[in-house]
Design a protein around this motif. Structure first.
Motif, PDB file in Angstrom:
ATOM      1  N   ILE A 215      77.955   0.142   7.092  1.00  0.00           N
ATOM      2  CA  ILE A 215      77.978  -0.212   8.512  1.00  0.00           C
ATOM      3  C   ILE A 215      76.586  -0.682   8.915  1.00  0.00           C
ATOM      4  N   ILE A 216      76.488  -1.919   9.378  1.00  0.00           N
ATOM      5  CA  ILE A 216      75.215  -2.464   9.835  1.00  0.00           C
ATOM      6  C   ILE A 216      75.145  -2.300  11.353  1.00  0.00           C
ATOM      7  N   LEU A 217      74.076  -1.648  11.819  1.00  0.00           N
ATOM      8  CA  LEU A 217      73.829  -1.466  13.249  1.00  0.00           C
ATOM      9  C   LEU A 217      72.574  -2.262  13.598  1.00  0.00           C
ATOM     10  N   ALA A 218      72.752  -3.354  14.335  1.00  0.00           N
ATOM     11  CA  ALA A 218      71.650  -4.291  14.539  1.00  0.00           C
ATOM     12  C   ALA A 218      71.362  -4.505  16.020  1.00  0.00           C
ATOM     13  N   GLY A 219      70.155  -4.958  16.294  1.00  0.00           N
ATOM     14  CA  GLY A 219      69.762  -5.263  17.673  1.00  0.00           C
ATOM     15  C   GLY A 219      68.318  -5.713  17.714  1.00  0.00           C
ATOM     16  N   ARG A 220      67.939  -6.351  18.813  1.00  0.00           N
ATOM     17  CA  ARG A 220      66.547  -6.721  19.023  1.00  0.00           C
ATOM     18  C   ARG A 220      65.749  -5.468  19.378  1.00  0.00           C
ATOM     19  N   PRO A 221      64.416  -5.514  19.270  1.00  0.00           N
ATOM     20  CA  PRO A 221      63.605  -4.357  19.655  1.00  0.00           C
ATOM     21  C   PRO A 221      63.895  -3.916  21.095  1.00  0.00           C
ATOM     22  N   SER A 222      63.854  -2.615  21.338  1.00  0.00           N
ATOM     23  CA  SER A 222      64.061  -1.985  22.649  1.00  0.00           C
ATOM     24  C   SER A 222      65.514  -1.966  23.099  1.00  0.00           C
ATOM     25  N   MET A 223      66.435  -2.354  22.231  1.00  0.00           N
ATOM     26  CA  MET A 223      67.856  -2.288  22.596  1.00  0.00           C
ATOM     27  C   MET A 223      68.404  -0.865  22.441  1.00  0.00           C
ATOM     28  N   GLY A 224      67.765  -0.040  21.605  1.00  0.00           N
ATOM     29  CA  GLY A 224      68.196   1.349  21.462  1.00  0.00           C
ATOM     30  C   GLY A 224      68.968   1.647  20.193  1.00  0.00           C
ATOM     31  N   LYS A 225      68.806   0.809  19.157  1.00  0.00           N
ATOM     32  CA  LYS A 225      69.596   1.046  17.934  1.00  0.00           C
ATOM     33  C   LYS A 225      69.188   2.340  17.234  1.00  0.00           C
ATOM     34  N   THR A 226      67.885   2.659  17.224  1.00  0.00           N
ATOM     35  CA  THR A 226      67.463   3.931  16.617  1.00  0.00           C
ATOM     36  C   THR A 226      67.976   5.110  17.431  1.00  0.00           C
ATOM     37  N   SER A 227      67.967   4.977  18.757  1.00  0.00           N
ATOM     38  CA  SER A 227      68.487   6.045  19.617  1.00  0.00           C
ATOM     39  C   SER A 227      69.964   6.281  19.346  1.00  0.00           C
ATOM     40  N   LEU A 228      70.738   5.194  19.213  1.00  0.00           N
ATOM     41  CA  LEU A 228      72.170   5.339  18.931  1.00  0.00           C
ATOM     42  C   LEU A 228      72.381   6.001  17.572  1.00  0.00           C
ATOM     43  N   ALA A 229      71.581   5.605  16.592  1.00  0.00           N
ATOM     44  CA  ALA A 229      71.698   6.193  15.246  1.00  0.00           C
ATOM     45  C   ALA A 229      71.376   7.679  15.257  1.00  0.00           C
ATOM     46  N   VAL A 414      81.378  -3.211   8.358  1.00  0.00           N
ATOM     47  CA  VAL A 414      81.348  -3.214   9.816  1.00  0.00           C
ATOM     48  C   VAL A 414      79.969  -3.696  10.263  1.00  0.00           C
ATOM     49  N   VAL A 415      79.934  -4.568  11.278  1.00  0.00           N
ATOM     50  CA  VAL A 415      78.670  -4.992  11.884  1.00  0.00           C
ATOM     51  C   VAL A 415      78.740  -4.673  13.371  1.00  0.00           C
ATOM     52  N   LEU A 416      77.790  -3.845  13.841  1.00  0.00           N
ATOM     53  CA  LEU A 416      77.689  -3.475  15.244  1.00  0.00           C
ATOM     54  C   LEU A 416      76.386  -4.015  15.820  1.00  0.00           C
ATOM     55  N   PHE A 417      76.459  -4.544  17.028  1.00  0.00           N
ATOM     56  CA  PHE A 417      75.262  -4.983  17.745  1.00  0.00           C
ATOM     57  C   PHE A 417      75.088  -4.121  18.993  1.00  0.00           C
ATOM     58  N   VAL A 418      73.841  -3.712  19.264  1.00  0.00           N
ATOM     59  CA  VAL A 418      73.522  -3.002  20.503  1.00  0.00           C
ATOM     60  C   VAL A 418      72.884  -4.006  21.457  1.00  0.00           C
ATOM     61  N   TYR A 419      73.439  -4.085  22.666  1.00  0.00           N
ATOM     62  CA  TYR A 419      72.932  -5.064  23.644  1.00  0.00           C
ATOM     63  C   TYR A 419      72.862  -4.406  25.012  1.00  0.00           C
ATOM     64  N   ARG A 420      71.677  -4.530  25.637  1.00  0.00           N
ATOM     65  CA  ARG A 420      71.493  -4.015  26.999  1.00  0.00           C
ATOM     66  C   ARG A 420      71.038  -5.147  27.901  1.00  0.00           C
ATOM     67  N   LEU A 425      67.205  -8.445  32.207  1.00  0.00           N
ATOM     68  CA  LEU A 425      67.093  -8.677  33.649  1.00  0.00           C
ATOM     69  C   LEU A 425      65.776  -8.140  34.200  1.00  0.00           C
ATOM     70  N   GLN A 426      65.333  -6.994  33.684  1.00  0.00           N
ATOM     71  CA  GLN A 426      64.080  -6.396  34.159  1.00  0.00           C
ATOM     72  C   GLN A 426      62.893  -7.326  33.953  1.00  0.00           C
ATOM     73  N   GLY A 449      71.771   1.332  33.437  1.00  0.00           N
ATOM     74  CA  GLY A 449      72.343   2.462  32.711  1.00  0.00           C
ATOM     75  C   GLY A 449      73.524   2.117  31.832  1.00  0.00           C
ATOM     76  N   LYS A 450      73.747   0.816  31.584  1.00  0.00           N
ATOM     77  CA  LYS A 450      74.875   0.393  30.761  1.00  0.00           C
ATOM     78  C   LYS A 450      74.377  -0.254  29.470  1.00  0.00           C
ATOM     79  N   ALA A 451      75.148  -0.080  28.424  1.00  0.00           N
ATOM     80  CA  ALA A 451      74.839  -0.712  27.135  1.00  0.00           C
ATOM     81  C   ALA A 451      76.150  -1.138  26.490  1.00  0.00           C
ATOM     82  N   ASP A 452      76.114  -2.249  25.784  1.00  0.00           N
ATOM     83  CA  ASP A 452      77.294  -2.729  25.056  1.00  0.00           C
ATOM     84  C   ASP A 452      77.080  -2.534  23.559  1.00  0.00           C
ATOM     85  N   VAL A 453      78.075  -1.981  22.895  1.00  0.00           N
ATOM     86  CA  VAL A 453      78.096  -1.995  21.430  1.00  0.00           C
ATOM     87  C   VAL A 453      79.159  -3.016  21.039  1.00  0.00           C
ATOM     88  N   ILE A 454      78.691  -4.110  20.463  1.00  0.00           N
ATOM     89  CA  ILE A 454      79.572  -5.223  20.097  1.00  0.00           C
ATOM     90  C   ILE A 454      80.009  -5.045  18.649  1.00  0.00           C
TER      91      ILE A 454
END
Length: 491
Positions: A215-229, A414-420, A425-426, A449-454
């Protein structure tokens, strides 16, 4: 050489360890009383027998008993070669003698254990001979390090499964495994076929983490992939419950034992994130020591509980794929292992150093997929996304955004993306007082306070997006609940 000749007068031939009499006694006991089969069926396979004909008899016996058919010398002989002879007698007579000379089924398990252990010894001899032959005749490209890794892999497989290099297997075994998985999912809370992540909406979409999946869990920096893991790792370890099997080993019935390779962060940083998530005390406050007595007491209470959970962290930086595989095998052998997490893919080294990073990543992802199958555990590997995401108006990740994406996308189940969206916007705040500022503020409040796992790829399930709640100060992901669905609050 002279001393050997003087002592023995000739060279001795050593035959492979075996006990034909035990094999005959066990088969005889089964033919007389089919209940004897169930005393050995959980650990004894046909390939464990030394004599080929005994292996054939046991295999047919097992198939018939599992099909609820009566097995005795008369019913079984029609499924065996009619003209085959054992020494001077034919096979039908041999079966009759096995049954006639059988004494009792009380010792059936002892006979079975003896047959199994002798089979393991024969396999050890084969592995040892292979190690010696390869060490003498290894090609130039096969370094001693690779030879050690291959030997360790074979020994691990033998220790875990009682066999190695199993090759082809009957389709019926695969069907039985599929039925067992479906049965376990039906009986398990939540009806999941895999290991629950602790995030219900994600589990419903994926059926949990499936055994042997990469399972690949990917995202740009500061998206929270380590936090989700780390959230998933802690939840699985916290929920761990095991039951003892008939052979004395433990098997997880809920949750699991987690191995976490942290190639970027120190283990105490991982621990701080988990403490913040569990206590709801900001990780930045914990690091700076800006906590009061009540908060400190809370941290101590939770930390005592955390000492008991089966979560193991390896913080070695720049680890090679061969080192990682060896340590994962060792962890599974010594303590058990149900889920493996790697943070993150691009910080690993391949065994073959080349200037082509794509080739290195290809070797790493192929090795990780092979390791997931070998250990029969899900592996979650975190991955960076390329900077091309930042050049698009729509920042939502796509499969093509994976760095060195070809091999990662191909090897992953499986490939998951974390996107906030909130993060982007900030960083785009219009000038205060402008007409755009009000619209921007409304969008920011909506995304807060929302995040998408794609789920961009899933071999055995649907793709789509799961919306989660994210609290950055506590590095916590959880199931998203709309405000109107929350229980009434009283101030």
């Amino acid at each position: 050489m002279k001393n050997i000749a003087q002592k023995s007068g000739a060279y001795h031939y050593r035959s492979a360890p075996n006990n034909v009499e035990a094999e005959q006694a066990l088969l005889g006991a089964i033919l007389v009383n089919n209940d004897a089969f169930y005393r050995v069926s959980e650990f004894l396979e046909p390939n464990h027998f030394y004599e080929l004909i005994h292996s054939q008899i046991y295999k047919i016996t097992a198939n018939m008993i599992r099909a609820e058919k009566r097995v005795n010398p008369v019913t079984i002989k029609t499924f065996l070669p009619e003209n085959q002879k054992i020494g001077e007698i034919n096979l039908a007579t041999y079966l009759a003698r096995l049954a006639a000379e059988a004494t009792t089924i009380i010792n059936a398990e002892d006979y079975g254990r003896s047959i199994y252990e002798l089979s393991i010894r024969r396999s050890l001899i084969k592995i040892g001979e292979n190690i010696v032959n390869v060490a003498y005749e290894a090609p130039i490209e096969m370094t001693p390090h690779l030879q050690v890794e291959e030997a360790e892999r074979r020994l691990f497989e033998l220790a875990e499964n009682g066999k190695y290099d199993s090759g082809f297997g009957p389709f019926g075994d695969a069907v039985s495994s599929a039925i067992d998985m479906a049965s376990a999912a039906y009986q398990r809370n939540g009806h999941l076929s895999g290991i629950a992540t602790g995030i219900r909406t994600l589990d419903r979409k994926m059926g949990g983490l499936q055994l042997s999946d990469l399972i690949i869990l990917a995202g740009r920096p500061s998206m929270g992939k380590t936090s989700l893991a780390t959230n998933i790792a802690f939840k699985i370890a916290e929920n761990y419950q095991a039951e003892v099997q008939s052979d004395g080993s433990s098997k997880a019935i809920d949750g699991g034992i987690v191995g976490f390779f942290s190639l970027e962060m120190a283990s105490e940083q991982i621990a701080t994130r988990i403490i913040a998530e569990q206590t709801e005390i900001s990780s930045s406050k914990i690091r700076r020591g800006e906590i009061n007595d009540v908060e400190f007491e809370k941290i101590v209470t939770y930390s005592q509980m955390m000492h008991r959970i089966p979560l193991y962290i390896d913080q070695t930086g720049g680890i090679s794929i061969s080192q990682l595989c060896a340590r994962a095998r060792r962890l599974k052998r010594q303590r058990g292992l149900d889920v493996l997490i790697i943070d993150y893919l691009q910080l690993m080294k391949s065994n073959k150093r080349t200037e082509n990073r794509v080739q290195e990543i290809t070797e790493i992802t192929m090795s990780l997929k092979a390791l997931a199958k070998e250990l029969n555990v899900p592996i979650i590997a975190l991955s960076q996304l390329s900077r091309q995401v930042e050049n698009r108006d729509d920042k939502r990740p796509q499969l093509s955004d994976l760095r060195e994406s070809g091999s990662i996308e191909q090897d992953a189940d499986v490939v998951l993306f974390v996107y906030r969206h909130e993060y982007y916007l900030q960083n785009r705040e219009p000038e205060l007082g402008s007409s755009d500022h009000e619209q921007w503020l409304a969008k920011l409040n909506s995304a807060k306070g929302k995040a998408d796992v794609i789920i961009a790829k899933q071999r055995h399930g649907p793709t789509g997006t799961v919306q989660l709640s994210f609290k950055p100060e506590f590095t916590r992901f959880s199931d998203f609940v709309e405000e109107e669905h929350l229980p009434e609050r009283f101030e």
